[in-house]
Design an enzyme around this catalytic site. Structure first.
Site, PDB file in Angstrom:
ATOM      1  N   ASP A 119     -72.095 -39.761 -11.210  1.00 46.73           N
ATOM      2  CA  ASP A 119     -71.133 -39.037 -12.035  1.00 46.73           C
ATOM      3  C   ASP A 119     -70.681 -40.010 -13.121  1.00 46.73           C
ATOM      4  O   ASP A 119     -69.955 -40.967 -12.859  1.00 46.73           O
ATOM      5  CB  ASP A 119     -69.944 -38.564 -11.182  1.00 46.73           C
ATOM      6  N   ARG A 144     -78.918 -16.002 -19.025  1.00 50.28           N
ATOM      7  CA  ARG A 144     -78.739 -16.903 -17.879  1.00 50.28           C
ATOM      8  C   ARG A 144     -79.955 -17.813 -17.696  1.00 50.28           C
ATOM      9  O   ARG A 144     -79.869 -18.853 -17.061  1.00 50.28           O
ATOM     10  CB  ARG A 144     -78.425 -16.110 -16.596  1.00 50.28           C
ATOM     11  N   TYR A 187     -63.477 -38.506  -7.964  1.00 43.41           N
ATOM     12  CA  TYR A 187     -62.785 -37.336  -8.487  1.00 43.41           C
ATOM     13  C   TYR A 187     -62.388 -36.433  -7.317  1.00 43.41           C
ATOM     14  O   TYR A 187     -63.208 -36.129  -6.444  1.00 43.41           O
ATOM     15  CB  TYR A 187     -63.718 -36.605  -9.459  1.00 43.41           C
ATOM     16  N   LYS A 239     -64.683 -33.381 -20.748  1.00 39.37           N
ATOM     17  CA  LYS A 239     -63.971 -34.629 -21.019  1.00 39.37           C
ATOM     18  C   LYS A 239     -64.490 -35.260 -22.314  1.00 39.37           C
ATOM     19  O   LYS A 239     -64.499 -34.619 -23.330  1.00 39.37           O
ATOM     20  CB  LYS A 239     -64.110 -35.543 -19.800  1.00 39.37           C
TER      21      LYS A 239
HETATM   22  C1  PLP Z   1     -63.227 -33.555 -14.628  1.00 43.02           C
HETATM   23  C2  PLP Z   1     -64.187 -34.260 -13.752  1.00 43.02           C
HETATM   24  C3  PLP Z   1     -65.091 -33.557 -12.970  1.00 43.02           C
HETATM   25  C4  PLP Z   1     -65.120 -32.038 -12.920  1.00 43.02           C
HETATM   26  O1  PLP Z   1     -65.446 -31.461 -14.148  1.00 43.02           O
HETATM   27  P1  PLP Z   1     -64.962 -29.973 -14.564  1.00 43.02           P
HETATM   28  O2  PLP Z   1     -65.570 -29.807 -15.913  1.00 43.02           O
HETATM   29  O3  PLP Z   1     -63.491 -29.948 -14.543  1.00 43.02           O
HETATM   30  O4  PLP Z   1     -65.553 -29.055 -13.541  1.00 43.02           O
HETATM   31  C5  PLP Z   1     -65.972 -34.271 -12.188  1.00 43.02           C
HETATM   32  N1  PLP Z   1     -65.967 -35.609 -12.156  1.00 43.02           N
HETATM   33  C6  PLP Z   1     -65.095 -36.332 -12.893  1.00 43.02           C
HETATM   34  C7  PLP Z   1     -65.124 -37.821 -12.810  1.00 43.02           C
HETATM   35  C8  PLP Z   1     -64.171 -35.681 -13.712  1.00 43.02           C
HETATM   36  O5  PLP Z   1     -63.313 -36.401 -14.421  1.00 43.02           O
END
Ligand code: PLP
Length: 411
Positions: free
Chosen positions: A193, A69, A122, A218
């Site tokens: 983000d 961790r 999101y 993603k």
């Molecule tokens: C998918 C996504 C998230 C969250 O990510 P996870 O890996 O599913 O926790 C946050 N912001 C955006 C823009 C996303 O597309």
């Protein structure tokens, strides 16, 4: 930063060339004993050479692997590669994108503090800010993504200007440099983000942002086979985020997942070059189709964020959304929702699923799925109509995809 004197394809090739070698070789320096491929180290704990060495490691006087961790060599190799791709001093991999987002906010704010965030974001991040963090005394003002709206919402206890650009699902472009200028004048943090753009299409740290968060689930992982996230920025801020997110809350990425993401990153430049080219091509085709009312993609000169995207992005990204033209009087929401779902169900090459940045083209109907929990008024303000479909372009042939959408629109 998009060289409009080149064809978009030539520009994309040049952008891919700028990071292709890092994508393949970045992080190799973290491999032990000359291993070409990144070893998957599945040990939860690491033995000490001596009592003295253990004591030194615990005092932080020598670098040592102690416990999974707190750090793992496979995860560290991924972090080294990702940091170089993003152009960041440091990276911290996390269990998911949401672990990264929740963690950086909790690492920055305490009870009484305030965040300014965009209305169009999101959905789970919006829920975090709207429903969960207020229980801990951290409140958020949601604004349109303009610098003026951010400026107006800043208060005495504001700590974070949170940016998501391009935004979900209408691909609005927020001026990162202008938000950074607001923050600098007041000592606030800018957290971006960058999931939709990926570091291929946008590098917010170079525009002055303090931290970038990604869902590596993603485009970075890119194969739809792993959940992961990351925080990138200066070593000081990333270490602080790691302490809270990974050590404290336990949002650690598993070494197996880290290896999958790192392997995905080796083809990142190639994948993004192709997916971004396909998205622009599909966007242009849909924009010329009379059955489509509007296409949201920064590549289109009709898009409100087009000029800004040219100035702050390396590419227009692999995501687009489009709204079906309404019949007759403009239609009520139930009718347009039914229409959106019908087109969705007629698609064969594109896959009906949430998520994005996959090798597969993924399509969702935000109004009845990802954004269905959003209050209808908020949905309307965010521009999410019943006839809106969001498309994440994958690696299929662009002509197959265009044919698929053209046929589905005729049903
Ligand atoms: C998918 C996504 C998230 C969250 O990510 P996870 O890996 O599913 O926790 C946050 N912001 C955006 C823009 C996303 O597309």
């Amino acid at each position: 930063m998009i060289d409009t004197s080149l064809s978009y394809r030539d520009h994309l090739r040049r952008r891919a060339d700028a990071i292709a070698t890092i994508c393949v070789h970045g992080g190799e320096e973290a491999h032990p004993e000359g291993a070409l491929d990144t070893p998957i180290v599945l040990s939860s704990a690491f033995g000490f050479a001596s009592a003295e060495q253990a004591a030194r490691a615990f005092r932080g006087e020598e670098d040592a692997w102690i416990y999974g961790r707190w750090g793992n060599p496979t995860v560290a190799a991924l972090e080294a590669k990702l940091a170089r791709v993003e152009g960041a001093e440091a990276a911290c991999a996390t269990a998911s994108g949401m672990a990264a987002i929740a963690g950086v906010i909790l690492a920055t704010c305490e009870a009484g503090d305030h965040v300014v965030a965009p209305r169009s974001m999101y959905a789970e991040s919006a829920r975090l800010l709207r429903e969960r963090l207020p229980k801990l005394g951290i409140t958020t003002t949601f604004v349109e993504g303009t610098p003026e709206a951010y400026a107006e919402a800043i208060g005495e206890r504001t700590r974070i200007l949170y940016v998501e650009t391009p935004s979900n699902p209408t691909l609005g472009v927020v001026d990162i440099g202008a938000v950074v200028a607001l923050a600098r004048a007041r000592g606030l943090r800018v957290i971006v983000d960058g999931t939709f753009a990926t570091p291929f299409a946008q590098t917010p740290l170079a525009l002055g942002a303090d931290l970038v968060v990604h869902s590596m689930t993603k485009g970075i992982g890119g194969h739809g086979d792993v959940i992961g996230g990351a925080v990138l920025g200066s070593r000081e801020l990333v270490d602080r985020a790691r302490d809270v997110i990974v050590k404290g809350f336990g949002g650690v990425l598993s070494p197996l997942s880290a290896w999958l993401v790192e392997r995905g990153l080796r083809t990142f430049a190639l994948r993004q070059e192709r997916a971004c080219a396909t998205a622009a091509e599909l966007a242009a085709h849909l924009a010329a189709d009379p059955r489509v009312a509007v296409v949201h993609h920064p590549s289109l000169s009709s898009h409100a964020g087009h000029a800004l995207a040219n100035a702050q992005m390396h590419a227009y990204g692999a995501l687009l959304s489009f709204e079906l033209a309404a019949d007759g009087d403009g239609g009520d929401e139930a009718e347009t929702i039914a229409k959106g779902r019908k087109v969705l169900e007629a698609l064969r090459c594109a896959t009906h699923a949430v998520s994005l940045g996959d090798v597969r083209t993924l399509v969702v109907h935000p109004a009845s799925t990802t954004h269905s929990t959003m209050p209808p008024e908020a949905r309307k303000l965010a521009g999410i109509s019943g006839g809106l479909l969001r498309v994440s372009c994958g690696l299929e042939s662009a002509s197959d995809l265009i044919a698929d959408f053209t046929r589905a629109l005729s049903t």
